[in-house]
Each structure stands twice: as C-alpha cells, then as structure tokens.
Design an enzyme around this catalytic site. Structure first.
Site, PDB file in Angstrom:
ATOM      1  N   ASN A  13       0.828  -1.218   0.000  1.00  0.00           N
ATOM      2  CA  ASN A  13       0.000   0.000   0.000  1.00  0.00           C
ATOM      3  C   ASN A  13       0.855   1.257   0.000  1.00  0.00           C
ATOM      4  O   ASN A  13       0.635   2.183  -0.783  1.00  0.00           O
ATOM      5  CB  ASN A  13      -0.861   0.033   1.275  1.00  0.00           C
ATOM      6  CG  ASN A  13      -2.127  -0.786   1.152  1.00  0.00           C
ATOM      7  OD1 ASN A  13      -2.549  -1.129   0.052  1.00  0.00           O
ATOM      8  ND2 ASN A  13      -2.732  -1.094   2.287  1.00  0.00           N
ATOM      9  N   SER A  40       7.211 -11.633  -5.109  1.00  0.00           N
ATOM     10  CA  SER A  40       6.706 -10.649  -6.087  1.00  0.00           C
ATOM     11  C   SER A  40       7.669 -10.403  -7.235  1.00  0.00           C
ATOM     12  O   SER A  40       7.474  -9.454  -8.007  1.00  0.00           O
ATOM     13  CB  SER A  40       6.452  -9.317  -5.381  1.00  0.00           C
ATOM     14  OG  SER A  40       5.613  -9.483  -4.300  1.00  0.00           O
ATOM     15  N   CYS A 130       1.260   6.812  11.229  1.00  0.00           N
ATOM     16  CA  CYS A 130       0.298   7.583  10.414  1.00  0.00           C
ATOM     17  C   CYS A 130      -0.565   8.530  11.247  1.00  0.00           C
ATOM     18  O   CYS A 130      -0.801   9.678  10.850  1.00  0.00           O
ATOM     19  CB  CYS A 130      -0.579   6.634   9.616  1.00  0.00           C
ATOM     20  SG  CYS A 130      -1.028   5.129  10.480  1.00  0.00           S
ATOM     21  N   HIS A 243      -7.518   8.428   7.787  1.00  0.00           N
ATOM     22  CA  HIS A 243      -7.656   8.388   9.249  1.00  0.00           C
ATOM     23  C   HIS A 243      -8.304   9.687   9.716  1.00  0.00           C
ATOM     24  O   HIS A 243      -7.967  10.780   9.222  1.00  0.00           O
ATOM     25  CB  HIS A 243      -6.278   8.296   9.914  1.00  0.00           C
ATOM     26  CG  HIS A 243      -5.620   6.951   9.822  1.00  0.00           C
ATOM     27  ND1 HIS A 243      -6.165   5.863   9.180  1.00  0.00           N
ATOM     28  CD2 HIS A 243      -4.425   6.526  10.336  1.00  0.00           C
ATOM     29  CE1 HIS A 243      -5.340   4.826   9.290  1.00  0.00           C
ATOM     30  NE2 HIS A 243      -4.283   5.201   9.975  1.00  0.00           N
TER      31      HIS A 243
HETATM   32  N1  NAP Z   1      -0.383   1.710   5.827  1.00  0.00           N
HETATM   33  C1  NAP Z   1      -0.123   2.770   6.571  1.00  0.00           C
HETATM   34  O1  NAP Z   1      -0.989   3.670   6.779  1.00  0.00           O
HETATM   35  C2  NAP Z   1       1.221   2.955   7.167  1.00  0.00           C
HETATM   36  C3  NAP Z   1       1.529   4.162   7.752  1.00  0.00           C
HETATM   37  C4  NAP Z   1       2.767   4.350   8.329  1.00  0.00           C
HETATM   38  C5  NAP Z   1       3.675   3.317   8.302  1.00  0.00           C
HETATM   39  N2  NAP Z   1       3.360   2.138   7.719  1.00  0.00           N
HETATM   40  C6  NAP Z   1       4.385   1.083   7.715  1.00  0.00           C
HETATM   41  O2  NAP Z   1       4.858   0.885   6.385  1.00  0.00           O
HETATM   42  C7  NAP Z   1       5.236  -0.485   6.205  1.00  0.00           C
HETATM   43  C8  NAP Z   1       4.491  -1.048   4.998  1.00  0.00           C
HETATM   44  O3  NAP Z   1       3.089  -0.956   5.217  1.00  0.00           O
HETATM   45  P1  NAP Z   1       2.020  -1.278   4.066  1.00  0.00           P
HETATM   46  O4  NAP Z   1       0.734  -0.792   4.603  1.00  0.00           O
HETATM   47  O5  NAP Z   1       2.485  -0.787   2.745  1.00  0.00           O
HETATM   48  O6  NAP Z   1       2.047  -2.897   4.067  1.00  0.00           O
HETATM   49  P2  NAP Z   1       1.585  -3.907   2.900  1.00  0.00           P
HETATM   50  O7  NAP Z   1       0.559  -3.279   2.030  1.00  0.00           O
HETATM   51  O8  NAP Z   1       1.240  -5.164   3.609  1.00  0.00           O
HETATM   52  O9  NAP Z   1       2.915  -4.122   2.020  1.00  0.00           O
HETATM   53  C9  NAP Z   1       4.070  -4.735   2.559  1.00  0.00           C
HETATM   54  C10 NAP Z   1       5.222  -4.642   1.574  1.00  0.00           C
HETATM   55  O10 NAP Z   1       6.396  -5.143   2.207  1.00  0.00           O
HETATM   56  C11 NAP Z   1       6.954  -6.162   1.356  1.00  0.00           C
HETATM   57  N3  NAP Z   1       7.628  -7.163   2.214  1.00  0.00           N
HETATM   58  C12 NAP Z   1       7.152  -7.767   3.291  1.00  0.00           C
HETATM   59  N4  NAP Z   1       8.078  -8.618   3.797  1.00  0.00           N
HETATM   60  C13 NAP Z   1       9.161  -8.520   2.986  1.00  0.00           C
HETATM   61  C14 NAP Z   1      10.439  -9.143   2.963  1.00  0.00           C
HETATM   62  N5  NAP Z   1      10.813 -10.045   3.865  1.00  0.00           N
HETATM   63  N6  NAP Z   1      11.301  -8.780   1.977  1.00  0.00           N
HETATM   64  C15 NAP Z   1      10.952  -7.881   1.042  1.00  0.00           C
HETATM   65  N7  NAP Z   1       9.747  -7.264   1.018  1.00  0.00           N
HETATM   66  C16 NAP Z   1       8.868  -7.578   1.972  1.00  0.00           C
HETATM   67  C17 NAP Z   1       5.771  -6.740   0.624  1.00  0.00           C
HETATM   68  O11 NAP Z   1       6.212  -7.405  -0.527  1.00  0.00           O
HETATM   69  P3  NAP Z   1       5.383  -8.634  -1.146  1.00  0.00           P
HETATM   70  O12 NAP Z   1       4.218  -8.027  -1.890  1.00  0.00           O
HETATM   71  O13 NAP Z   1       6.383  -9.285  -2.041  1.00  0.00           O
HETATM   72  O14 NAP Z   1       4.950  -9.496  -0.001  1.00  0.00           O
HETATM   73  C18 NAP Z   1       5.011  -5.455   0.306  1.00  0.00           C
HETATM   74  O15 NAP Z   1       5.611  -4.797  -0.791  1.00  0.00           O
HETATM   75  C19 NAP Z   1       4.949  -1.184   7.544  1.00  0.00           C
HETATM   76  O16 NAP Z   1       6.112  -1.174   8.317  1.00  0.00           O
HETATM   77  C20 NAP Z   1       3.898  -0.295   8.163  1.00  0.00           C
HETATM   78  O17 NAP Z   1       3.887  -0.388   9.563  1.00  0.00           O
HETATM   79  C21 NAP Z   1       2.163   1.922   7.139  1.00  0.00           C
END
Ligand code: NAP
Length: 340
Positions: A13, A40, A130, A243
């Site tokens: 995301n 991926s 966030c 949010h």
């Molecule tokens: N969503 C929010 O509002 C928000 C706000 C602030 C911070 N964050 C932080 O940002 C980070 C990502 O959040 P998201 O919402 O984008 O999560 P997400 O939609 O679940 O996406 C996770 C991403 O991380 C990759 N990934 C996971 N494990 C991996 C590994 N071992 N090696 C390489 N790539 C890996 C996944 O790749 P694959 O597709 O290949 O699995 C995907 O590209 C988290 O730490 C979260 O806490 C999120």
C-alpha cells in the site's frame, strides 16, 4: 542531475503510493528500483507513465544508490535497512523500528524539517506513525502561538493502516454480510471489522493502553515537544483509506477559535474546511489521494479555560506514510545530498 532512488516494499500500500507521489511531485529521479520479496519477483508496478518490474530485496546491492524509501514490516527492515545504510544509501523508513532511537531523526517536514540533518549518525531517517503525522501537522502552528499543555485524542483509523491484507479483510467481510454462505472470520483484525469498530490497534502494553496509543505519545514528544502531555484512544473503523481524529487541546494561553482557524488556514500542509452547516466538514472518503491534512469543527471547549476541539482527517497512506517519506527525501536533497 537527479537521484538514484530505491523503493523497498513497492508492491505494498505505502510502496505504491511512494512511487505515485515521487512521480506526481516530479522528484528528480535519475534511476529508480522497485523492490519487494521474492514472492513478487517480476510483478509490475507503475511509476508515472513507466512500468517497473519488481526486484528481490534479498539479492539487491544498494551500493551507489542515494536513497532507499523503506515500507516493509519491522522484522524485514531490521535485516535490510542496516545493509542499505552501510552501503552509503540513506534509508527513509516507514516502520516503527528506528522511530525511538536517539541516533535516528523522526521527521515531519512541516514540524521539524531541520532534524533531517541528524541522519548522518546511522544514515537512517524515520517516518512517524500515520496517526501521529497528521496530528502534529495540526498541533504545530497552534503550539507555536499558545503552547499546548495537554491533548486528548481519539482516532478513527482506516483498515489500509494495517496493510493490503487489512483492506482485503474489510472487503471480503462486507461481501459476506450480504452473502452469508461465505463466512470470513477475523484474521488480520481481532474482531469483525465490517459494520463494526474495534478499540484495539497493535499490542497491549502493561498499563492497559495499546502500542499504537503509546506511539502517539512518544512520537509527539520526539517530534514536537517533550513537555506536551497526550492521551490517546486508537480505534479501527470500517473505512478503506483516511484516518480521522477528534482532538481536545488544552493550551497555556487563551486561543480564540477564530484566531485558531486563521492560524491553521495559513499553516503548511493544512486545508481548513469548517462551515457550521450540513456537510461543512471533511470526512475520510473526501481526503483520499490528497496531500493535505484537513481540519474541521474548530470550536472552543467551554469546560476548560484555554481549550479547543477540532476534527483532523488525512490520507494515511499519503501524509501518514508515503507523502511524508517523499517530503523527507525532498528536504534531504535540499539540505544535504545536493545534486546538479
Ligand atoms: N499503511 C499505513 O498507513 C502505514 C503508515 C505508516 C507506516 N506504515 C508502515 O509501512 C510499512 C508497509 O506498510 P504497508 O501498509 O504498505 O504494508 P503492505 O501493504 O502489507 O505491504 C508490505 C510490503 O512489504 C513487502 N515485504 C514484506 N516482507 C518482505 C520481505 N521479507 N522482503 C521484502 N519485502 C517484503 C511486501 O512485498 P510482497 O508483496 O512481495 O509481499 C510489500 O511490498 C509497515 O512497516 C507499516 O507499519 C504503514
């Protein structure tokens, strides 16, 4: 001349939004790499009018790259961020791993842009949670004018804050409510999220608060002012993106609601939509895809000598994550890694 930029978590995301925002803001990019897990490999992601093929983070060499914008979980960040930073590539990290490390700046550019320069100790800069990011954008200009003593915040956080699996769970459960043949039990969330609200985000702490609530306290102190007292209740709601937060703010000095409205109108990153009539305020579906933090419902709290209430809404994937990370990259470019 532009930068060599790596997006880590490009299929997620936040990663996809980082690619969109780099293109929208015409960030000077010479070369860009999109990384995710091996699962991926070869997945296509968009960067402006280009299509990038995702590469495997595990085998990527960060040598010679300027910046890496990380958006993967803390565990994977722990393994790969030091590799990137050690190779001379500045890491801008979205996970919570480094936020409370005294040697890593935690930055919201509208609030503490100069802190970026502290990146040199570890070659890492942290992006806040966030909920904290949009809140401190709103608090900063009011704090500058009337000194904030205490904040009581209740959040209404969308499912995209829990990653793409959180969005899928709301979608699948909503469909299952209309078609009860397919039961979709809670998996990413602890209770049903469709047509429900859940007063629990992240793990429980010893004092009965949750880690998400603790993060808002600790991060506000680090980014804005350690003297500010803050208490939070964080709630997950069945909204896909955006949010919302209800804020009650107590100041040292009196601050009239009209003056507060004027101050917020002038402040960077903020849009005030505050008409006291039907629909004269912003809701999360209206903020999706925008850069701004929206403020509505600004009003005096008559139960306090110096108190205000307000409503704050922002796109959590943008200001809460991807936009803030790109803004940090812009500041880093202007203040430190100058090119051209
Ligand atoms: N969503 C929010 O509002 C928000 C706000 C602030 C911070 N964050 C932080 O940002 C980070 C990502 O959040 P998201 O919402 O984008 O999560 P997400 O939609 O679940 O996406 C996770 C991403 O991380 C990759 N990934 C996971 N494990 C991996 C590994 N071992 N090696 C390489 N790539 C890996 C996944 O790749 P694959 O597709 O290949 O699995 C995907 O590209 C988290 O730490 C979260 O806490 C999120």
């Amino acid at each position: 001349m532009g930068y060599k930029v790596v997006i880590v978590g490009a299929t997620g995301n936040v990663g996809r939004e980082m690619l969109n925002i780099l293109a929208e803001r015409e960030f000077p990019v010479d070369e860009i790499a999109a990384l995710a897990s091996r699962r991926s490999l070869g997945t296509e992601v968009s960067f402006g009018d280009r299509t990038l093929k995702t590469q495997d983070l595990a085998t990527f060499d960060f040598t010679g790259w300027d910046m890496a914008l990380f958006a993967i979980g803390s565990d994977a960040t722990k393994e790969y961020a030091p590799q990137a930073a050690g190779a001379g590539c500045v890491v801008i990290d979205n996970s919570s791993l480094y936020r409370y490390d005294p040697d890593v700046p935690l930055v919201v550019p509208e609030v503490n842009a100069d802190a970026v320069l502290g990146y040199t100790k570890k070659n890492i800069i942290a992006n806040p949670n966030c909920s904290t990011a949009q809140m401190v954008v709103a608090l900063k200009p009011l704090h500058d004018r009337a000194r904030i003593k205490r904040v009581v915040v209740s959040t209404y956080q969308s499912v995209s804050g829990a990653g793409k699996e959180g969005m899928d769970e709301l979608w699948d459960q909503t469909k299952a409510v209309y078609n009860p043949v397919s039961d979709v039990p809670p998996s990413k969330f602890t209770k049903q999220i469709a047509f429900n609200v859940i007063p629990h985000i992240d793990v429980f702490m010893e004092d009965g608060s949750t880690k998400e609530e603790w993060k808002m306290v600790a991060e506000t102190k680090k980014i804005l002012d350690p003297k500010i007292k803050l208490t939070a209740t964080c709630v997950r709601v069945p909204v896909f993106v955006g949010h919302s937060e209800a804020l009650n703010i107590e100041f040292e000095e009196f601050l009239d609601e009209d003056e507060a409205r004027d101050i917020l109108r002038e402040a960077p990153g903020i849009m005030v939509i505050d008409k006291r009539e039907d629909g004269g305020y912003i809701t999360p579906v209206e903020c999706v895809g925008d850069f701004a933090t929206y403020i509505s419902r600004i009003r005096q709290d008559s139960t306090l000598d110096n108190g205000l209430n307000l409503w704050c809404v922002s796109d959590n994937l943008r200001k809460g994550a991807a936009l803030n990370a790109v803004q940090i990259a812009e500041v880093l470019g202007q203040k430190a890694l100058k090119k051209g």
